[in-house]
Design an enzyme around this catalytic site. Structure first.
Site: not given
Ligand code: FAD
Length: 480
Positions: A278, A281, A309, A344, A362, A385
């Protein structure tokens, strides 16, 4: 009088394991610690409201830490270039040391400062220490940046271990002259009317001490159930280190070296490796931001530039306020509003709902998170995102549309998380709490729930919204 070195604090608000400060202190020159609140250089990425609250408390904590070491922290507000130039002039400083930052605006600022400083024969030195691996040190076999997480992380793990964390040198030698400093209280970083952050001190202790306490608490308990427990928001087993890490109150190397030995313990090895991945990431997001600096603004996968969108201010507001009629989504948005944080798993659910069920860009979600998250971080937020929206590097495919009902059933099986954040549904039995509009009238009445009055009717119907999202995705697919 020996010329001082200015140590320019940025998102590295700590004294332990801070290579640039340690180097300045070992130089034999006096050191002048400075923090500059600059709302101009970041452009649209100036600090959001929740981040300002954190910064206020974090600076207070840093001031106290430096005081015990014998120094005050000079506070200045304004454009960094101007403020540093004035400080150099006032003190005769020969150098400015700082930690490296990775946001495109920060990279530009560093370049500008470099040019400015060299004009005055002052050196600007940037030090690593905010990441485990510098983004340029990790390359594919053909020398290009990585675009996929798993090989990126494998490559990182083959590199030499990040250096062990280090204390500052014990003999501090601080700049002694009087230097004008702002008062932190005058920066008005915390809200007053209304004080939407009331009670946040109960959830958070910004600063290095608070960060270390979180790490130690985690190592003493939740680490043993991290890999599975981290998916269940009501269990609350993750570290909540993210705002501390963003503001650099604890070094990633310190976290790494606290965790790394557990990989050799057969009972803990899987949990520790999962946790380190993690952190991986976080490294990956910064690697992407450095190599693809458009990531905060533009889709990483170019065909998404064609995605149709929707503009829907009303739906966006329902999402922001936690009034969509989908309890799992609303619980997450209300947790965010009330505490400055969201788990998360729930970030993924609410982001999927915004970009797929509502087909809202987004970037709207990214902007709301930027303002309301205490851990708002340009690399992690933008990549998070884009990952959920399907347009990012190594992203979840767009057609993987989270079902907000079954996600709740799976990851909040007892409805505990929903009951905490959507109290008007708390008396509903588990079998109705994820989709209350389907509950029989008498169950609703018994639980004191009136759909459309005490809790909203869903703003979109799941199946219909899912089909519309997949249709819209066709326009991206059609272009390859
Ligand atoms: P833990 O599980 O304890 O993880 C430890 C640390 O690893 C975290 O503190 C964080 O620094 C890092 N980390 C964990 N997961 C991720 C991840 N997926 N991506 C990058 N780093 C990670 N994280 C931010 O720090 N700032 C953001 O602005 C942000 N925005 C996000 C937006 C979306 C849409 C999504 C899906 C995720 C976002 N994340 C962001 C990532 C992640 O949700 C948080 O880092 C995590 O929830 C923080 O909780 P924790 O500290 O308890 O995590």
């Amino acid at each position: 009088m020996t010329a001082p070195i200015i140590y320019w604090f940025r998102n590295d608000l700590r004294c332990f394991d801070l290579p640039g400060l340690a180097q300045a202190m070992s130089s034999g020159q006096p050191v002048l610690p400075v923090y500059i609140l600059d709302d101009t250089s970041p452009g649209e990425w100036q600090l959001g409201s929740a981040s300002r609250w954190w910064l206020h408390h974090s600076l207070q904590s840093l001031q106290a830490e430096l005081e015990t070491l014998g120094s005050a922290l000079v506070l200045r507000r304004g454009e960094t270039r101007e403020q540093l130039a004035a400080l150099i002039q006032d003190t005769g400083a020969s150098a400015v040391y700082c930690s490296r930052q990775y946001e495109p605006w920060a990279v530009q600022l560093e370049q500008d400062l470099h040019t400015e400083c060299s004009k005055h024969d002052v050196s600007l030195r940037r030090f690593p220490g905010s990441l485990l691996f510098e983004p340029e040190a990790v390359r594919t076999g053909s020398g290009t940046p990585f675009k996929v997480f798993t090989p990126f992380w494998k490559a990182c793990r083959k590199l030499p271990e990040p250096p062990a964390p280090k204390k500052l040198p014990s003999d501090a030698y601080w700049h002694q002259g009087q230097i004008a400093s702002d008062k932190l209280e005058n920066w008005s970083l915390t809200p007053t009317q209304p004080n939407w952050a009331a009670g946040w001190e109960q959830h958070w202790q910004p600063g290095s001490q608070g960060a270390l306490a979180k790490l130690q608490q985690f190592l003493a308990g939740n680490i043993s159930q991290y890999s599975e427990g981290r998916n269940h928001p009501a269990l609350d087993v993750t570290t909540r280190l993210s705002p501390h890490m963003h503001f650099g109150e604890i070094s990633p190397r310190e976290v790494w070296h606290a965790m790394r030995p557990l990989e050799n313990d057969p009972k803990m090895s899987g949990e520790a490796s999962k946790f380190l991945s993690e952190l991986g990431w976080r490294e990956f997001s910064h690697h992407l931001l450095v190599h693809f600096p458009d990531i905060p603004e533009s889709p990483f996968r170019e065909p998404f530039a064609r995605f149709p969108w929707e503009q829907n201010a009303k739906a966006l507001e329902s999402w922001q306020r936690g009034q969509t009629g989908y309890p799992m989504v609303d619980a997450g948005m209300r947790e965010l509003w009330q505490t400055g944080y969201m788990h998360n798993r729930v970030r993924m659910i609410v982001a999927s709902f915004l970009t797929k069920h509502l087909r809202i860009h987004w970037r709207e979600g990214q902007a709301w998170f930027w303002d309301t998250l205490l851990d708002a971080d340009l690399a992690n937020n933008s990549c998070g995102w884009q990952w959920v929206a399907g347009s990012g590097a190594d992203a979840a495919p767009y057609f993987r549309i989270f079902n907000p009902i079954t996600q709740g059933e799976k990851f909040d099986a007892d409805g505990e998380y929903i009951r905490q954040w959507v109290p008007e549904l708390s008396a509903l039995p588990n079998r109705y709490i994820f989709a209350p509009w389907e509950a029989p009238e008498e169950a609703l009445e018994k639980a004191g729930v009136a759909i459309g009055t005490s809790y909203p009717i869903p703003i979109v119907e799941h199946r219909v919204a899912r089909e519309a999202a997949l249709d819209a995705y066709g326009t991206v697919r059609a272009g390859g």
